[in-house]
Design an enzyme around this catalytic site. Structure first.
Site, PDB file in Angstrom:
ATOM      1  N   THR A 108       3.451 -37.532   1.985  1.00 45.05           N
ATOM      2  CA  THR A 108       2.251 -37.763   1.173  1.00 45.05           C
ATOM      3  C   THR A 108       1.094 -38.373   1.962  1.00 45.05           C
ATOM      4  O   THR A 108       0.019 -38.593   1.408  1.00 45.05           O
ATOM      5  CB  THR A 108       2.597 -38.676  -0.027  1.00 45.05           C
ATOM      6  OG1 THR A 108       3.368 -39.779   0.458  1.00 45.05           O
ATOM      7  CG2 THR A 108       3.409 -37.929  -1.065  1.00 45.05           C
ATOM      8  N   GLU A 120     -17.710 -53.864  15.374  1.00 47.18           N
ATOM      9  CA  GLU A 120     -16.268 -53.914  15.679  1.00 47.18           C
ATOM     10  C   GLU A 120     -15.830 -55.360  15.836  1.00 47.18           C
ATOM     11  O   GLU A 120     -16.445 -56.148  16.537  1.00 47.18           O
ATOM     12  CB  GLU A 120     -15.989 -53.086  16.941  1.00 47.18           C
ATOM     13  CG  GLU A 120     -14.617 -53.266  17.563  1.00 47.18           C
ATOM     14  CD  GLU A 120     -13.454 -52.846  16.675  1.00 47.18           C
ATOM     15  OE1 GLU A 120     -13.457 -51.728  16.165  1.00 47.18           O
ATOM     16  OE2 GLU A 120     -12.538 -53.691  16.475  1.00 47.18           O
ATOM     17  N   GLU A 135       1.620 -29.859  -4.075  1.00 49.74           N
ATOM     18  CA  GLU A 135       0.330 -30.432  -3.660  1.00 49.74           C
ATOM     19  C   GLU A 135      -0.481 -30.813  -4.901  1.00 49.74           C
ATOM     20  O   GLU A 135      -0.679 -29.996  -5.784  1.00 49.74           O
ATOM     21  CB  GLU A 135      -0.438 -29.419  -2.793  1.00 49.74           C
ATOM     22  CG  GLU A 135      -1.843 -29.855  -2.405  1.00 49.74           C
ATOM     23  CD  GLU A 135      -1.899 -31.233  -1.745  1.00 49.74           C
ATOM     24  OE1 GLU A 135      -1.264 -31.428  -0.700  1.00 49.74           O
ATOM     25  OE2 GLU A 135      -2.569 -32.130  -2.296  1.00 49.74           O
ATOM     26  N   GLY A 187      -9.333 -48.108   9.354  1.00 47.99           N
ATOM     27  CA  GLY A 187      -7.935 -47.701   9.337  1.00 47.99           C
ATOM     28  C   GLY A 187      -7.533 -47.034   8.034  1.00 47.99           C
ATOM     29  O   GLY A 187      -8.344 -46.898   7.106  1.00 47.99           O
ATOM     30  N   LEU A 228      -4.480 -26.695  -0.164  1.00 42.41           N
ATOM     31  CA  LEU A 228      -3.410 -27.110   0.742  1.00 42.41           C
ATOM     32  C   LEU A 228      -4.048 -27.626   2.040  1.00 42.41           C
ATOM     33  O   LEU A 228      -5.203 -27.371   2.319  1.00 42.41           O
ATOM     34  CB  LEU A 228      -2.502 -25.911   1.069  1.00 42.41           C
ATOM     35  CG  LEU A 228      -1.826 -25.209  -0.117  1.00 42.41           C
ATOM     36  CD1 LEU A 228      -0.979 -24.040   0.382  1.00 42.41           C
ATOM     37  CD2 LEU A 228      -0.961 -26.175  -0.909  1.00 42.41           C
ATOM     38  N   THR A 277      -5.376 -34.267   4.236  1.00 42.61           N
ATOM     39  CA  THR A 277      -6.569 -34.929   4.775  1.00 42.61           C
ATOM     40  C   THR A 277      -7.076 -34.207   6.011  1.00 42.61           C
ATOM     41  O   THR A 277      -8.271 -33.930   6.147  1.00 42.61           O
ATOM     42  CB  THR A 277      -6.217 -36.392   5.144  1.00 42.61           C
ATOM     43  OG1 THR A 277      -5.825 -37.074   3.954  1.00 42.61           O
ATOM     44  CG2 THR A 277      -7.392 -37.113   5.773  1.00 42.61           C
ATOM     45  N   HIS A 304      -8.613 -23.650  40.751  1.00 43.68           N
ATOM     46  CA  HIS A 304      -9.875 -24.170  41.262  1.00 43.68           C
ATOM     47  C   HIS A 304     -10.978 -23.152  40.987  1.00 43.68           C
ATOM     48  O   HIS A 304     -10.778 -21.971  41.241  1.00 43.68           O
ATOM     49  CB  HIS A 304      -9.795 -24.410  42.767  1.00 43.68           C
ATOM     50  CG  HIS A 304     -11.100 -24.869  43.347  1.00 43.68           C
ATOM     51  ND1 HIS A 304     -11.564 -26.154  43.167  1.00 43.68           N
ATOM     52  CD2 HIS A 304     -12.044 -24.211  44.071  1.00 43.68           C
ATOM     53  CE1 HIS A 304     -12.743 -26.266  43.771  1.00 43.68           C
ATOM     54  NE2 HIS A 304     -13.060 -25.108  44.323  1.00 43.68           N
ATOM     55  N   LEU A 314     -16.189 -43.828  15.869  1.00 44.64           N
ATOM     56  CA  LEU A 314     -16.847 -43.264  17.054  1.00 44.64           C
ATOM     57  C   LEU A 314     -17.194 -41.785  16.850  1.00 44.64           C
ATOM     58  O   LEU A 314     -18.264 -41.329  17.249  1.00 44.64           O
ATOM     59  CB  LEU A 314     -15.968 -43.438  18.288  1.00 44.64           C
ATOM     60  CG  LEU A 314     -15.783 -44.899  18.736  1.00 44.64           C
ATOM     61  CD1 LEU A 314     -14.810 -44.987  19.903  1.00 44.64           C
ATOM     62  CD2 LEU A 314     -17.116 -45.542  19.117  1.00 44.64           C
ATOM     63  N   ALA A 359     -14.815 -49.498  15.335  1.00 45.72           N
ATOM     64  CA  ALA A 359     -15.086 -48.609  16.484  1.00 45.72           C
ATOM     65  C   ALA A 359     -13.809 -47.920  16.939  1.00 45.72           C
ATOM     66  O   ALA A 359     -13.512 -47.831  18.125  1.00 45.72           O
ATOM     67  CB  ALA A 359     -15.717 -49.396  17.626  1.00 45.72           C
TER      68      ALA A 359
END
Ligand code: NAI
Length: 468
Positions: A146, A206, A36, A273, A41, A44, A446, A189, A184
């Site tokens: 990685t 967006e 690492e 992204g 450790l 992300t 229930h 979000l 978005a």
């Protein structure tokens, strides 16, 4: 090469893909090492992703309830306030506890942990560089785990101050008055919700016509309506084109229908992204070429083009999700050990941890239509669920989609409180190739929100009991 530096398995990267693969390797009797480059450790997910964001979402959800919902329960919280410093300290304690957990797991499984940058050196060797020190270790089996890094927009470079990635947006020291969020998707979000609950004016910009665009349209539509009520301002079909700084203020420039729009912002979170992370890994040394998206191509056994070198997780094609990486890590190691590890790519859940949560598994209706597969869907609104009424969770629905001919479940979409937990039973049914009838005939306690799953499955053939 000394005996101490020779392993059965070397893993580069200690995120959920890497450290889980290491544990599985140790369980199967392989002498395992993990490398690492960062201080801690966990990668992300643990350090700057899934875990800290979930801690912040939990704290701010409680704060939001205290300010907006508590009164209806007879709870008087006049003079409510929140300390960002304490909120962040709570988040850090959560992360610290889990870091300690991963560290402990490595020790308990006798996995050798190397700190430093791991670089493929050819001839089954990995060089580990830490400051001026260099160690070389060797193994017949090397797994690249990685992960990924945030994508930067060329006209909106991260400066860590105004233009930030999620790494900084989980750690602002004060509530930004105006926060502009580009994208978005999951990060936009989730973190948009966190800061809106704390009082920021949040504008989410967006490019596509829907928020959470990877989910079914009805899910995206309802999410948009509900999050708008929570104070998020959405600007769809809007493309961010740049940033202008004038008189000490930052103005984000975007374009919609050929017209320029401006968003004043104290902070701009870019959440468009992530990209595979292979910097300084030495792929060229061992003859591995990445594809047009920077990903490492692998075969069904996670083997790369280089002998004895495998890759898993965000660095290879597929959804960039921690649990996908974990499963690939386990399957890859099991195959190395001569077992039959396998990942069912049709049954990977996907969750956005907003309130309510958005969750899905399997194919979307749009994908089924495109593939020409005949399907039938059943939907159940939470408004018809007793537990939802008793716990203020009536916003949302569960939808089950099944093959028209065989009744086999092809996908499930949820927007509901605890959707991340509800999706698990759908994943299990899909894993075993279950039908909508199987799910509809499965007894659910229930009163629970999970009954909405059973009802949605029954609704596939028009048999939901509590449909209004
Ligand atoms: P994402 O891919 O989920 O969403 C990015 C969004 O940005 C898309 O909707 C895209 O249309 C939009 N976009 C792209 N360029 C744009 C532009 N110039 N202007 C306006 N909009 C633009 O990416 P995100 O949210 O950054 O997440 C990164 C990765 O991390 C994803 O793979 C995600 O699945 C994963 N992740 C998963 C989480 C979870 O499982 N809850 C939480 C956070 C991240």
């Amino acid at each position: 090469m000394s005996e101490g530096n020779t392993f059965d398995l070397i893993i580069i990267g200690s995120g959920p893909g890497g450290y889980v693969a290491a544990i599985r390797g140790a369980q199967l009797g392989l002498k395992t090492a993990i490398i690492e480059k960062d201080e801690n450790l966990g990668g992300t997910c643990l350090n700057v992703g899934c875990i800290p964001s979930k801690a912040l979402l939990h704290s701010t959800e409680m704060y939001h309830f205290a300010g907006h919902g508590a009164e209806a329960h007879g709870i008087d919280l006049t003079n409510l306030s929140i300390s960002i410093e304490k909120l962040m300290a709570k988040k850090s304690r959560t992360v610290d506890q889990l870091r300690g957990g991963v560290q402990h797991l490595m020790k308990a499984n006798k996995i050798k942990v190397f700190r430093g940058l791991g670089m493929l050196a050819g001839d089954r060797k990995v060089r580990i560089k830490e400051m001026s020190d260099e160690t070389v270790i060797t193994s017949k089996n090397i797994i690249i785990a990685t992960g990924s890094a945030t994508i930067e927009l060329p006209f909106l470079e991260f400066d860590g101050e105004t233009v930030v990635s999620s790494d900084q947006a989980i750690a602002f020291d004060k509530v930004p008055e105006k926060l502009a969020v580009v994208g978005a998707g999951a990060i936009g979000l989730e973190l948009g919700s966190v800061w809106a609950r704390l009082g920021s004016q949040v504008d989410v910009i967006e490019f596509l016509p829907a928020i959470a665009p990877s989910f079914d349209k009805d899910v995206s539509k309802m999410a948009e309506r509900l999050f708008k009520k929570q104070g998020l301002n959405f600007h769809l079909k809007t493309k961010v084109t740049g940033l202008r700084k004038s008189k000490g203020k930052s103005v984000l420039i975007a374009e919609k229908d050929g017209k320029e729009i401006e968003f004043e912002a104290n902070k701009v979170l870019v959440a468009v992204g992530r990209k595979p992370y292979t910097d300084r890994l030495g792929l060229e040394v061992v003859g591995i070429e990445t594809d047009d998206k920077g990903r490492i191509p692998v075969d069904t056994h996670y083997k790369t083009a280089a002998d004895g070198i495998y890759a898993i997780g965000d660095v290879i094609p597929g959804p960039m999700l921690a649990h996908k990486a974990e499963e690939e890590g386990v399957a890859c190691v099991e195959r190395i050990a001569g077992q039959a590890g396998h990942v069912n790519y049709n049954a990977i859940p996907n969750v956005i941890y907003t309130e309510p949560e958005i969750a899905s598994v399997g194919q979307t209706e749009a994908a089924l239509k495109e593939a020409g597969i005949d399907f039938k869907s059943g939907k159940f609104n939470l408004a018809g669920n007793g537990r939802a009424i008793a716990t203020d969770a009536t916003d949302g629905f569960v939808k089950v989609t099944a093959c028209s001919k065989t009744d086999k479940i092809l996908g499930v979409q949820i927007i509901a409180k605890s959707g991340s937990e509800l999706i698990a039973s759908a994943v299990t049914h899909m894993e075993y190739g279950g039908s909508a009838e199987d799910l509809g005939r499965t007894i659910h306690a229930h009163p629970t929100l999970s009954e909405a799953m059973k009802e949605a499955a029954l609704a596939v053939d028009g048999n939901a009991i509590h449909s209004i």
